[in-house]
Enzyme design. Structure first.
Site, mmCIF file in Angstrom:
data_model
loop_
_atom_site.group_PDB
_atom_site.id
_atom_site.type_symbol
_atom_site.label_atom_id
_atom_site.label_comp_id
_atom_site.label_asym_id
_atom_site.label_seq_id
_atom_site.Cartn_x
_atom_site.Cartn_y
_atom_site.Cartn_z
ATOM 1 N N LYS A 162 -33.330 32.716 -10.430
ATOM 2 C CA LYS A 162 -32.641 32.965 -11.692
ATOM 3 C C LYS A 162 -31.614 34.073 -11.506
ATOM 4 C CE LYS A 162 -34.746 30.072 -14.450
ATOM 5 N NZ LYS A 162 -34.034 29.010 -15.177
ATOM 6 N N ASP A 191 -29.706 29.550 -10.503
ATOM 7 C CA ASP A 191 -29.592 29.049 -11.874
ATOM 8 C C ASP A 191 -29.212 30.210 -12.786
ATOM 9 O OD1 ASP A 191 -29.815 27.921 -14.375
ATOM 10 O OD2 ASP A 191 -31.987 27.648 -14.283
ATOM 11 N N GLU A 217 -26.588 26.124 -10.648
ATOM 12 C CA GLU A 217 -26.928 25.487 -11.925
ATOM 13 C C GLU A 217 -26.481 26.332 -13.109
ATOM 14 O OE1 GLU A 217 -31.081 24.438 -14.239
ATOM 15 O OE2 GLU A 217 -30.923 23.897 -12.117
ATOM 16 N N ASP A 242 -27.413 21.396 -16.797
ATOM 17 C CA ASP A 242 -28.785 21.397 -17.293
ATOM 18 C C ASP A 242 -28.783 21.400 -18.817
ATOM 19 O OD1 ASP A 242 -31.448 21.747 -17.887
ATOM 20 O OD2 ASP A 242 -31.611 23.743 -17.042
ATOM 21 N N LYS A 266 -34.908 16.757 -17.466
ATOM 22 C CA LYS A 266 -36.114 17.413 -17.981
ATOM 23 C C LYS A 266 -36.791 16.471 -18.973
ATOM 24 C CE LYS A 266 -34.642 22.220 -17.418
ATOM 25 N NZ LYS A 266 -34.295 23.490 -18.101
ATOM 26 N N GLN A 294 -39.107 22.990 -18.209
ATOM 27 C CA GLN A 294 -38.803 23.696 -19.449
ATOM 28 C C GLN A 294 -39.902 24.706 -19.761
ATOM 29 O OE1 GLN A 294 -36.102 21.912 -21.848
ATOM 30 N NE2 GLN A 294 -37.245 22.069 -23.747
#
Length: 368
Positions: A162, A191, A217, A242, A266, A294
């Site tokens: 992240k 991401d 992402e 996403d 997802k 998620q």
């Protein structure tokens, strides 16, 4: 196979540690267990994880829309009338995880009725997926230590980092520390959860250009259309859409508009029925696909695994199937087990999970 009742049960399970990323912070899994009952005595289950800072849904909102809006439109239909269900739910704008959980619970009930795994009904490509683990905001040493633990304990060798903090060096330093520690023994991608501007994203990707990243992402906001198109031209790895692609129509817009070159599917936001549409569209457009997460519990992870294992393209890359490891407990009678970097899907009918009634009774919020 007629649907006779639908339940939306709120539950809350604390995380062992807070999950931190650019779009928010989560301390407790405040999810909704959806159960679909049929006149044959079958009960299908699925999990709806609210993401108010992404899709605007809350736990109370999911319960309300399922009980007051969706249930009256679905009860009385059969498990085979899934397209009728989709059409009726589409009358209501938004509410993606509520719609998806209901859709997947119907598929689970259908699989149980036919005594077949949902993954086989969808495609039956494989019985396992490689696992990618998410590393949230922390200092480099802490994130390297977590990656070491995931490798040693579960055999995981793919990590999604992240990013999206300021200054960008907070995150580029982490990614470099991971590469320095593990070399080519691990796969890495990043991401941003829409946390950086396009120019910040471009600088960060340039700083990490020698680190062999698999993907980037959602580095910048989904509605920053022109900047996203410019950024995709600067990035030399597939750029995953996403949060910007919750529907097949959104995938078409993002890809043909030049705002992304790969997608995350997802099931928590597109269920099985809409995810299948997205998957087929991705195949037609020649896109790489990653099965996303998620912040699902084990029920939701089982749904992601069932869909991801059903097709060659969705099982090609490691799937984000380990977020449940950060939860202090879960609802399943037989917990999922990640071994040697893989998660194997169940061969049991439906999505292959059984809810532990004692755990549900302990964690549900609608009964004192």
């Amino acid at each position: 196979m007629k649907i006779t009742a639908i339940e939306a049960i709120p539950f809350a399970i604390p995380y062992s540690k807070p999950l931190r990323f650019a779009s928010g912070e989560v301390h407790t899994a405040e999810h909704v267990l959806v159960r679909v009952h049929t006149d044959d005595g079958i009960v299908g289950v699925a999990e709806a994880p609210p993401r108010p800072f992404t899709y605007g849904e809350t736990q109370d909102g999911i319960i309300a829309v399922i009980e007051k809006v969706f249930a009256p439109q679905v009860i009385g239909l059969t498990l085979l009338e899934r397209e009728v269900v989709v059409s009726r739910l589409a009358r209501t704008i938004g509410n993606p995880t509520a719609k998806s959980a209901l859709d997947m619970a119907i598929w689970d009930a259908l699989g149980k009725t036919l005594a077949l795994p949902v993954s086989d009904l969808l495609g039956g490509y494989t019985d396992r997926m490689r696992v990618s683990h998410m590393l949230g905001f922390a200092d480099p040493a802490t994130m390297v230590a977590e990656a070491e633990k995931m490798r040693d304990t579960y055999g995981i060798n793919t990590f999604k980092v992240k990013v999206g903090r300021r200054p960008i060096t907070l995150d580029t330093a982490v990614v470099r520390a991971l590469r320095d520690r593990f070399g080519d023994e691990i796969d890495l991608y990043v991401d941003g959860n829409r946390g950086w501007t396009a120019s910040e994203s471009a600088r960060a990707m340039k700083e990490m250009s020698d680190l062999g990243l698999l993907f980037a992402e959602e580095l910048c906001p989904a509605d920053d259309v022109m900047s996203r198109r410019w950024l995709v031209g600067q990035v030399d790895v597939p750029f995953i859409a996403d949060e910007s692609v919750p529907t097949a129509a959104d995938v078409t817009r993002e890809i043909l508009g030049g705002s992304a070159t790969a997608i995350s599917i997802k099931t928590a936001r597109t269920g099985f029925t809409a995810s299948r549409r997205v998957h087929h569209l991705a195949e037609g457009l020649g896109l790489e696909v990653v099965m996303g997460n998620q912040i699902d519990g084990q029920v939701g992870t089982s749904c992601t695994l069932a869909f991801g294992a059903a097709f060659e393209s969705t099982s090609r890359n490691a799937g984000e199937l380990s977020n449940f490891l950060d939860m202090s407990d879960d609802l399943l009678a037989e917990p999922l087990q990640i071994r040697d970097g893989y998660l194997h899907r169940s061969s049991a009918p439906g999505i292959g999970v059984e809810i532990d009634p004692d755990k549900l009774a302990h964690y549900r919020l609608d009964r004192s």
